[in-house]
Design a protein around this motif. Structure first.
Motif, PDB file in Angstrom:
ATOM      1  N   GLY A  31      25.380 -38.519   7.157  1.00 45.71           N
ATOM      2  CA  GLY A  31      25.666 -38.396   8.581  1.00 45.71           C
ATOM      3  C   GLY A  31      27.094 -38.002   8.879  1.00 45.71           C
ATOM      4  O   GLY A  31      27.454 -37.762  10.027  1.00 45.71           O
ATOM      5  N   SER A  32      27.921 -37.910   7.823  1.00 43.97           N
ATOM      6  CA  SER A  32      29.347 -37.634   7.991  1.00 43.97           C
ATOM      7  C   SER A  32      29.748 -36.248   7.516  1.00 43.97           C
ATOM      8  O   SER A  32      30.929 -35.904   7.572  1.00 43.97           O
ATOM      9  CB  SER A  32      30.169 -38.677   7.205  1.00 43.97           C
ATOM     10  N   CYS A  33      28.784 -35.469   7.042  1.00 40.99           N
ATOM     11  CA  CYS A  33      29.099 -34.118   6.586  1.00 40.99           C
ATOM     12  C   CYS A  33      27.870 -33.234   6.700  1.00 40.99           C
ATOM     13  O   CYS A  33      26.751 -33.721   6.854  1.00 40.99           O
ATOM     14  CB  CYS A  33      29.632 -34.136   5.155  1.00 40.99           C
ATOM     15  N   PHE A  34      28.085 -31.946   6.613  1.00 39.63           N
ATOM     16  CA  PHE A  34      26.998 -30.982   6.757  1.00 39.63           C
ATOM     17  C   PHE A  34      27.521 -29.610   6.349  1.00 39.63           C
ATOM     18  O   PHE A  34      28.727 -29.346   6.359  1.00 39.63           O
ATOM     19  CB  PHE A  34      26.488 -30.932   8.196  1.00 39.63           C
ATOM     20  N   LYS A  35      26.609 -28.723   6.004  1.00 37.06           N
ATOM     21  CA  LYS A  35      26.982 -27.347   5.706  1.00 37.06           C
ATOM     22  C   LYS A  35      27.163 -26.582   7.014  1.00 37.06           C
ATOM     23  O   LYS A  35      26.311 -26.640   7.900  1.00 37.06           O
ATOM     24  CB  LYS A  35      25.911 -26.667   4.867  1.00 37.06           C
ATOM     25  N   ILE A  36      28.264 -25.843   7.111  1.00 36.55           N
ATOM     26  CA  ILE A  36      28.448 -24.983   8.278  1.00 36.55           C
ATOM     27  C   ILE A  36      28.192 -23.522   7.937  1.00 36.55           C
ATOM     28  O   ILE A  36      28.066 -22.691   8.830  1.00 36.55           O
ATOM     29  CB  ILE A  36      29.840 -25.148   8.907  1.00 36.55           C
ATOM     30  N   ASP A  37      28.137 -23.222   6.664  1.00 39.02           N
ATOM     31  CA  ASP A  37      27.657 -21.931   6.201  1.00 39.02           C
ATOM     32  C   ASP A  37      27.206 -22.113   4.762  1.00 39.02           C
ATOM     33  O   ASP A  37      27.263 -23.210   4.210  1.00 39.02           O
ATOM     34  CB  ASP A  37      28.704 -20.810   6.355  1.00 39.02           C
ATOM     35  N   ARG A  38      26.763 -21.046   4.144  1.00 43.11           N
ATOM     36  CA  ARG A  38      26.186 -21.168   2.810  1.00 43.11           C
ATOM     37  C   ARG A  38      27.154 -21.747   1.789  1.00 43.11           C
ATOM     38  O   ARG A  38      26.737 -22.407   0.824  1.00 43.11           O
ATOM     39  CB  ARG A  38      25.709 -19.787   2.342  1.00 43.11           C
TER      40      ARG A  38
END
Length: 233
Positions: free
Chosen positions: A175-182
């Motif tokens: 819940g504290s990070c995610f991909k913003i591009d590949r």
């Protein structure tokens, strides 16, 4: 993403990324009512499953541009595990979830797409996992680590805690990070207080991914974001 984290959403917008904020879901526990990973599941191909609690509010122009909305089949309730119906985690050809309580539309999606279910005792599967690519994840949950390794997925195990989530003792890395591009993993804040900071960054960079930090504050579990307009796996 949810509406309660303007510092994070504004930082994402500054990167040129459109942010659609989901309504608050009053049928799940208060600290996570604004968490997208509790109220929405992206199936790919422009299809988004939304909690029945917020579905009607989301049938608006903001969601009408090429996004197909489906209403969740299973009702949610504040008591665990009846709040986890949409908190499943897609890792390449697999969907990680606590199958018994996962929304039936997610299971149907998996079957139609030929994806295998990895069952785990941890109901907060999406919350608990940082997905790097189809074969690499980071988690503090030992049951998830064991389950995915049986399917050939490599795991960096970290110590639990250290991600902030007001209302609970701690939050989760997913819940504290995610991909913003590949090629880029975005963290909501810094990792300076985490005992595994170096290992986390080394692991991410070792598979050719970059990292950015959206704020100068310690990482905050915001319920992740759910990308719906770009293939980032």
């Amino acid at each position: 993403m949810g509406p309660d984290y303007p510092q994070v959403s504004n930082a994402i917008r500054k990167l040129g990324i459109k942010v659609i904020e989901l309504p608050v879901n009053n049928d799940i526990p208060l600290p996570v009512q604004a968490h997208a990973d509790m109220s929405a599941y992206y199936c790919g191909n422009g299809t988004l499953i939304l909690s029945s609690s917020i579905f009607s509010e989301c049938v608006t122009e903001a969601f009408s541009d090429g996004i197909r909305l489906l209403r969740s089949s299973n009702p949610q309730a504040p008591q665990y595990p009846h709040d986890i119906g949409l908190n499943a985690c897609e890792i390449g050809e697999f969907i990680l979830c606590r199958r018994q309580y996962t929304d039936s539309q997610i299971i149907e999606h998996a079957e139609k797409q030929g994806k295998s279910i990895i069952n785990t005792n941890q109901g907060y599967a999406k919350c608990s996992v940082c997905i790097l690519n189809e074969r690499h994840i980071i988690t503090a949950d030992s049951s998830i680590a064991k389950a995915v390794r049986d399917f050939g997925i490599d795991v960096l195990c970290i110590e639990p805690g250290f991600f902030r989530l007001p209302g609970y003792d701690f939050g989760f890395i997913g819940g504290s990070c995610f991909k913003i591009d590949r090629d880029t993993i975005a963290f909501t804040g810094n990792l300076c207080g985490h005992p595994n900071e170096a290992q986390i960054l080394d692991y991410i960079h070792s598979i050719g991914l970059k990292t950015i930090f959206l704020t100068d504050e310690p990482c905050l579990d915001v319920g992740s974001i759910i990308p719906i307009s770009e293939d980032i796996n």
